[in-house]
Design a protein around this motif. Structure first.
Motif, PDB file in Angstrom:
ATOM      1  N   ASP A 171       7.774  -2.560  -0.721  1.00  0.00           N
ATOM      2  CA  ASP A 171       7.164  -2.743   0.612  1.00  0.00           C
ATOM      3  C   ASP A 171       6.376  -4.254   0.282  1.00  0.00           C
ATOM      4  O   ASP A 171       5.712  -4.433  -0.475  1.00  0.00           O
ATOM      5  CB  ASP A 171       6.384  -1.708   1.251  1.00  0.00           C
ATOM      6  CG  ASP A 171       6.228  -2.144   2.481  1.00  0.00           C
ATOM      7  OD1 ASP A 171       6.873  -3.048   3.159  1.00  0.00           O
ATOM      8  OD2 ASP A 171       5.240  -1.606   3.036  1.00  0.00           O
ATOM      9  N   TRP A 172       7.002  -5.230   1.058  1.00  0.00           N
ATOM     10  CA  TRP A 172       6.422  -6.619   1.047  1.00  0.00           C
ATOM     11  C   TRP A 172       5.622  -6.782   2.178  1.00  0.00           C
ATOM     12  O   TRP A 172       5.935  -6.653   3.461  1.00  0.00           O
ATOM     13  CB  TRP A 172       7.263  -7.657   0.990  1.00  0.00           C
ATOM     14  CG  TRP A 172       8.294  -7.554  -0.430  1.00  0.00           C
ATOM     15  CD1 TRP A 172       9.252  -7.020  -0.558  1.00  0.00           C
ATOM     16  CD2 TRP A 172       7.959  -8.779  -1.523  1.00  0.00           C
ATOM     17  NE1 TRP A 172       9.547  -7.338  -2.022  1.00  0.00           N
ATOM     18  CE2 TRP A 172       8.768  -8.263  -2.440  1.00  0.00           C
ATOM     19  CE3 TRP A 172       6.890  -9.582  -1.912  1.00  0.00           C
ATOM     20  CZ2 TRP A 172       8.878  -8.936  -3.720  1.00  0.00           C
ATOM     21  CZ3 TRP A 172       6.948 -10.124  -2.930  1.00  0.00           C
ATOM     22  CH2 TRP A 172       7.933  -9.777  -4.099  1.00  0.00           C
ATOM     23  N   ARG A 173       4.162  -6.826   2.172  1.00  0.00           N
ATOM     24  CA  ARG A 173       3.273  -7.135   3.337  1.00  0.00           C
ATOM     25  C   ARG A 173       2.722  -8.452   2.979  1.00  0.00           C
ATOM     26  O   ARG A 173       1.877  -8.324   2.240  1.00  0.00           O
ATOM     27  CB  ARG A 173       2.182  -5.856   3.258  1.00  0.00           C
ATOM     28  CG  ARG A 173       3.097  -4.498   3.696  1.00  0.00           C
ATOM     29  CD  ARG A 173       3.241  -4.349   5.059  1.00  0.00           C
ATOM     30  NE  ARG A 173       3.896  -3.032   5.523  1.00  0.00           N
ATOM     31  CZ  ARG A 173       4.175  -2.709   6.579  1.00  0.00           C
ATOM     32  NH1 ARG A 173       3.776  -3.444   7.727  1.00  0.00           N
ATOM     33  NH2 ARG A 173       4.816  -1.532   6.802  1.00  0.00           N
ATOM     34  N   CYS A 174       3.161  -9.271   3.594  1.00  0.00           N
ATOM     35  CA  CYS A 174       2.741 -10.656   3.306  1.00  0.00           C
ATOM     36  C   CYS A 174       1.986 -11.236   4.669  1.00  0.00           C
ATOM     37  O   CYS A 174       2.408 -11.380   5.773  1.00  0.00           O
ATOM     38  CB  CYS A 174       3.612 -11.461   2.999  1.00  0.00           C
ATOM     39  SG  CYS A 174       4.787 -11.166   1.680  1.00  0.00           S
ATOM     40  N   ASN A 175       0.694 -11.736   4.376  1.00  0.00           N
ATOM     41  CA  ASN A 175      -0.105 -12.376   5.380  1.00  0.00           C
ATOM     42  C   ASN A 175      -0.221 -13.843   5.060  1.00  0.00           C
ATOM     43  O   ASN A 175      -0.812 -14.450   4.252  1.00  0.00           O
ATOM     44  CB  ASN A 175      -1.604 -11.886   5.435  1.00  0.00           C
ATOM     45  CG  ASN A 175      -2.546 -12.569   6.446  1.00  0.00           C
ATOM     46  OD1 ASN A 175      -2.053 -13.173   7.339  1.00  0.00           O
ATOM     47  ND2 ASN A 175      -3.642 -12.067   6.556  1.00  0.00           N
ATOM     48  N   LEU A 176       0.779 -14.637   5.679  1.00  0.00           N
ATOM     49  CA  LEU A 176       0.936 -16.013   5.361  1.00  0.00           C
ATOM     50  C   LEU A 176      -0.321 -16.963   5.741  1.00  0.00           C
ATOM     51  O   LEU A 176      -0.099 -18.001   5.536  1.00  0.00           O
ATOM     52  CB  LEU A 176       2.302 -16.376   5.948  1.00  0.00           C
ATOM     53  CG  LEU A 176       3.552 -15.473   5.516  1.00  0.00           C
ATOM     54  CD1 LEU A 176       4.795 -16.320   6.289  1.00  0.00           C
ATOM     55  CD2 LEU A 176       3.910 -15.735   4.103  1.00  0.00           C
ATOM     56  N   ASP A 177      -1.296 -16.438   6.511  1.00  0.00           N
ATOM     57  CA  ASP A 177      -2.470 -17.093   6.801  1.00  0.00           C
ATOM     58  C   ASP A 177      -3.255 -17.364   5.296  1.00  0.00           C
ATOM     59  O   ASP A 177      -4.166 -18.171   5.261  1.00  0.00           O
ATOM     60  CB  ASP A 177      -3.032 -16.398   7.705  1.00  0.00           C
ATOM     61  CG  ASP A 177      -2.770 -16.541   9.022  1.00  0.00           C
ATOM     62  OD1 ASP A 177      -1.590 -17.198   9.545  1.00  0.00           O
ATOM     63  OD2 ASP A 177      -2.934 -15.666   9.799  1.00  0.00           O
ATOM     64  N   GLU A 199       4.565  -3.826  -2.897  1.00  0.00           N
ATOM     65  CA  GLU A 199       4.041  -2.476  -3.329  1.00  0.00           C
ATOM     66  C   GLU A 199       5.059  -1.525  -3.414  1.00  0.00           C
ATOM     67  O   GLU A 199       5.864  -1.512  -2.746  1.00  0.00           O
ATOM     68  CB  GLU A 199       3.118  -1.900  -1.945  1.00  0.00           C
ATOM     69  CG  GLU A 199       1.895  -2.832  -1.778  1.00  0.00           C
ATOM     70  CD  GLU A 199       1.009  -2.450  -0.555  1.00  0.00           C
ATOM     71  OE1 GLU A 199       1.394  -1.268   0.010  1.00  0.00           O
ATOM     72  OE2 GLU A 199       0.148  -3.429  -0.447  1.00  0.00           O
ATOM     73  N   TYR A 200       4.901  -0.571  -4.435  1.00  0.00           N
ATOM     74  CA  TYR A 200       6.003   0.289  -4.778  1.00  0.00           C
ATOM     75  C   TYR A 200       5.498   1.685  -4.397  1.00  0.00           C
ATOM     76  O   TYR A 200       4.348   1.944  -4.455  1.00  0.00           O
ATOM     77  CB  TYR A 200       6.236   0.104  -6.298  1.00  0.00           C
ATOM     78  CG  TYR A 200       6.599  -1.071  -6.740  1.00  0.00           C
ATOM     79  CD1 TYR A 200       7.992  -1.528  -6.842  1.00  0.00           C
ATOM     80  CD2 TYR A 200       5.705  -1.854  -7.574  1.00  0.00           C
ATOM     81  CE1 TYR A 200       8.252  -2.680  -7.386  1.00  0.00           C
ATOM     82  CE2 TYR A 200       6.018  -3.197  -7.842  1.00  0.00           C
ATOM     83  CZ  TYR A 200       7.396  -3.509  -7.811  1.00  0.00           C
ATOM     84  OH  TYR A 200       7.704  -4.884  -8.385  1.00  0.00           O
ATOM     85  N   SER A 201       6.457   2.413  -3.965  1.00  0.00           N
ATOM     86  CA  SER A 201       6.035   3.955  -3.759  1.00  0.00           C
ATOM     87  C   SER A 201       7.479   4.531  -4.117  1.00  0.00           C
ATOM     88  O   SER A 201       8.604   4.047  -4.068  1.00  0.00           O
ATOM     89  CB  SER A 201       5.938   3.995  -2.232  1.00  0.00           C
ATOM     90  OG  SER A 201       7.050   3.647  -1.465  1.00  0.00           O
ATOM     91  N   PHE A 202       7.298   5.971  -4.459  1.00  0.00           N
ATOM     92  CA  PHE A 202       8.312   6.821  -5.063  1.00  0.00           C
ATOM     93  C   PHE A 202       8.215   8.191  -4.445  1.00  0.00           C
ATOM     94  O   PHE A 202       7.235   8.574  -3.792  1.00  0.00           O
ATOM     95  CB  PHE A 202       8.106   6.975  -6.579  1.00  0.00           C
ATOM     96  CG  PHE A 202       7.838   5.487  -7.213  1.00  0.00           C
ATOM     97  CD1 PHE A 202       8.829   4.820  -7.741  1.00  0.00           C
ATOM     98  CD2 PHE A 202       6.380   5.327  -7.341  1.00  0.00           C
ATOM     99  CE1 PHE A 202       8.653   3.791  -8.411  1.00  0.00           C
ATOM    100  CE2 PHE A 202       6.257   3.980  -8.205  1.00  0.00           C
ATOM    101  CZ  PHE A 202       7.363   3.129  -8.474  1.00  0.00           C
ATOM    102  N   GLY A 203       9.680   8.867  -4.297  1.00  0.00           N
ATOM    103  CA  GLY A 203       9.656  10.119  -3.781  1.00  0.00           C
ATOM    104  C   GLY A 203      10.963  10.810  -4.130  1.00  0.00           C
ATOM    105  O   GLY A 203      11.903  10.089  -4.657  1.00  0.00           O
ATOM    106  N   ARG A 204      10.944  12.044  -3.941  1.00  0.00           N
ATOM    107  CA  ARG A 204      12.110  12.773  -4.118  1.00  0.00           C
ATOM    108  C   ARG A 204      12.815  13.141  -2.964  1.00  0.00           C
ATOM    109  O   ARG A 204      12.457  13.637  -2.253  1.00  0.00           O
ATOM    110  CB  ARG A 204      11.612  14.111  -5.076  1.00  0.00           C
ATOM    111  CG  ARG A 204      12.820  15.039  -5.273  1.00  0.00           C
ATOM    112  CD  ARG A 204      12.364  16.320  -6.080  1.00  0.00           C
ATOM    113  NE  ARG A 204      13.607  17.119  -6.710  1.00  0.00           N
ATOM    114  CZ  ARG A 204      13.091  18.197  -7.242  1.00  0.00           C
ATOM    115  NH1 ARG A 204      12.116  18.649  -7.556  1.00  0.00           N
ATOM    116  NH2 ARG A 204      14.347  19.177  -7.525  1.00  0.00           N
TER     117      ARG A 204
END
Length: 588
Positions: A285-291, A300-305
């Motif tokens: 997941d890319w959360r970019c505040n270009l300001d 950000e990495y997240s994992f699940g089954r």
């Protein structure tokens, strides 16, 4: 007034008049130069006011804290991310295939297939069977394949068959069985022999937990034309790091054992996943505040089954599939059938980039102001239907319009306007008469006959026979002027005779002139005969300086004295001398 009621009638415009140039011009003129604002009704109620303020406060908290700060409502956003993923796996594993046999596998062996789109299969266990294309008996673990004669293998539909049945029943040799046992055979098939036996699953590949997965990700936000990748660190750091949620949250290298610890804390479930397989989701997941600076735009990495747990006893647990490798030897078709169990990784990428935008901020502020109207809506419902004095508020808020009543009100207002106009004209006439009266009173010295230079002029003209005609014309003009003054004074004294003026001030404080004007007991001495001749005029002026005003002569004497002094000889001298002369008295 009978000709004006049609002006106040309420009538609808015709189609031509409505779309005429003058009407359209008036509409455009009103649209440009006129401003309309809604009517505001103020309610003095503590309960309604507190309810309104509470709702507005909640809306403001929602708008400022959630909409503006948390959701960054002042930014223009872009979620249409373009992504590309490359996966690599490293690690050496081995498996015990026999009493003294060990099979060593590497990345080329346990990555099947070698490349997938946004996915990866890591084989952690397998069942391998070497087969040849020939005839052989069916699987021994299937009860439906047992037979005692050939007829049992003919015309029999078995959907779990591993090949084409030939219709023969193959029985084992008598030497291989005891004489006490019932002889039972298996139906013969034509296909790949021997048949795979997967009832017994071996142990997983050892050291599979130490396999590492390297994820290389490139993304682009097309609206802002920003390109980023998840590899921002130096090569020395990347060679030594492994992903840890707390210590190395941005490291793109993931250990299999670490991922299993994150998605499944139960060791038994982890062992079954390695043995029978499973499905794991990896989300970037890319959360970019270009300001902010661009180097702070990190994933950000997240994992699940994704598959079901083995404890739930689901049908066909885990994840597995088969694949084979073929070859020929001495005109014989051979293959190696492998049933692979392992972990399938599904990689998903999402992104959200934002940058300050004035238009977006204005829209969000406008929507917040619009939501504030919800407080007014709720309070209107309370005031109209719940509050004890809702009837009073309803009468003040709503206004009924009746066209018939409007027509009557228009006619009434027109009549009142005409009456007001007539009253104004009447008041103006009275004021003009008052002004003429004041002019007569204040300028009495200028028109006094006894002291006027007009008298001497009349005497000279009288003695001069050559100017006789001029004398008559001058006297006639003077008579007309005085007659006009007499008529004005007559109206004044007629109004005074019909109206009583109470004394509001002390008589001692008034001047003699005001006492004479305001005295209620003094009789009116102004007389005017409508049948009198206008050739002779007797005017009596009385002011406070006249020596004969008070007690020396009565009013009648004053009139006769002044009449004798002002009488002029008439050239005609017949009937006009016998006519009574009009008299004017002016009290100053």
């Amino acid at each position: 007034m009978s000709s004006r009621p049609s002006m106040g009638a309420v009538q609808c415009l015709s189609f031509r008049d409505y779309f005429s140039f003058s009407h359209i011009r008036s509409i455009c003129h009103g649209f440009i130069y006129e401003y309309e604002t809604p009517k505001i009704v103020t309610i003095h109620s503590i309960s309604i006011a507190l309810t309104c303020r509470l709702i507005q406060l909640l809306i403001l908290c929602y708008g400022i804290a959630y909409l503006m700060i948390y959701k960054k409502g002042y930014q223009e956003t872009d979620t249409s991310i373009i992504s590309s993923i490359t996966l690599k796996v490293k690690g050496i594993g081995y498996n015990q295939t026999g009493p003294n046999e060990t099979l060593v596998v590497d990345g080329a062996d346990y990555i099947v297939p070698p490349q997938e789109n946004n996915a990866l299969f890591l084989m952690t266990n397998f069942i391998r069977t070497d087969q040849e294309h020939s005839k052989c008996p069916e699987a021994s673990y299937e009860k439906a394949t047992a037979c005692s004669n050939h007829s049992e293998c003919q015309n029999k539909d078995f959907h779990k068959a591993n090949g084409k049945w030939t219709g023969q029943c193959i029985k084992p040799s008598r030497s291989s069985i005891n004489s006490s046992q019932t002889i039972s055979g298996r139906c013969e098939l034509e296909g790949w022999c021997p048949v795979e036996n997967d009832t017994v699953v071996p142990n997983p590949i050892r050291d599979a937990l130490n396999f590492t997965i390297f994820i290389k990700n490139f993304i682009e936000f097309p609206r802002f034309k920003v390109i980023r990748k998840n590899i921002q660190q130096s090569s020395d750091y990347l060679k030594a790091c492994n992903y840890e949620k707390d210590e190395h949250p941005i490291c793109p290298i993931f250990r299999v054992g670490t991922l299993l610890d994150i998605i499944e804390s139960d060791p038994e479930e982890q062992e079954n996943m390695l043995k029978l397989g499973g499905v794991i989701r990896v989300k970037i997941d890319w959360r970019c505040n270009l300001d902010k600076p661009l180097n702070q735009c990190l994933p950000e990495y997240s994992f699940g089954r994704l598959d079901a747990k083995f404890k739930e006893g689901s049908f066909s647990p885990g994840f597995n599939f088969r694949f084979a490798s073929h070859w020929k030897h001495q005109n014989r078709s051979l293959r190696t059938l492998t049933k692979a169990f392992g972990l399938r990784f599904i990689i998903s990428v999402s992104g959200h980039a934002g940058r300050f935008d004035l238009i977006t901020l204005s829209l969000n502020i406008g929507s917040l102001i619009g939501i504030l109207g919800l407080a007014t809506f709720v309070c209107d419902i309370v005031a109209l239907y719940v509050h004890g004095q809702s009837e009073v508020y309803r009468q003040q808020k709503f206004q009924d319009v009746d066209l018939n009543l409007l027509r009557l009100e228009t006619l009434n207002s027109l009549a009142e306007g005409m009456m007001d106009e007539a009253a104004k004209r009447k008041t103006k006439n009275v004021e003009n008469q008052e002004a003429l009266k004041d002019n007569v009173i204040e300028n009495h010295n200028t028109i006094s006959i006894t002291d006027s230079p007009t008298k001497d002029k009349y005497q000279r003209l009288k003695d001069n026979s050559h100017h006789r005609h001029l004398y008559d014309n001058s006297l006639s003009s003077s008579t007309k002027s005085v007659d006009h003054i007499s008529t004005t004074a007559n109206h004044y004294h007629q109004r005074q005779s019909n109206t009583t003026h109470p004394l509001t001030q002390d008589s001692a404080s008034l001047t003699p002139v005001k006492q004479r004007r305001l005295g209620p007991k003094r009789p009116s001495q102004l007389t005017c005969s409508t049948n009198s001749s206008r050739d002779k005029v007797n005017i009596v002026y009385v002011d406070e300086d006249s020596p004969i005003l008070d007690e020396k002569l009565p009013p009648d004497g004053i009139q006769r004295n002044l009449h004798s002094k002002l009488s002029l000889p008439n050239s005609n001298g017949n009937d006009q001398s016998n006519r009574p002369s009009p008299k004017i008295e002016t009290f100053l």
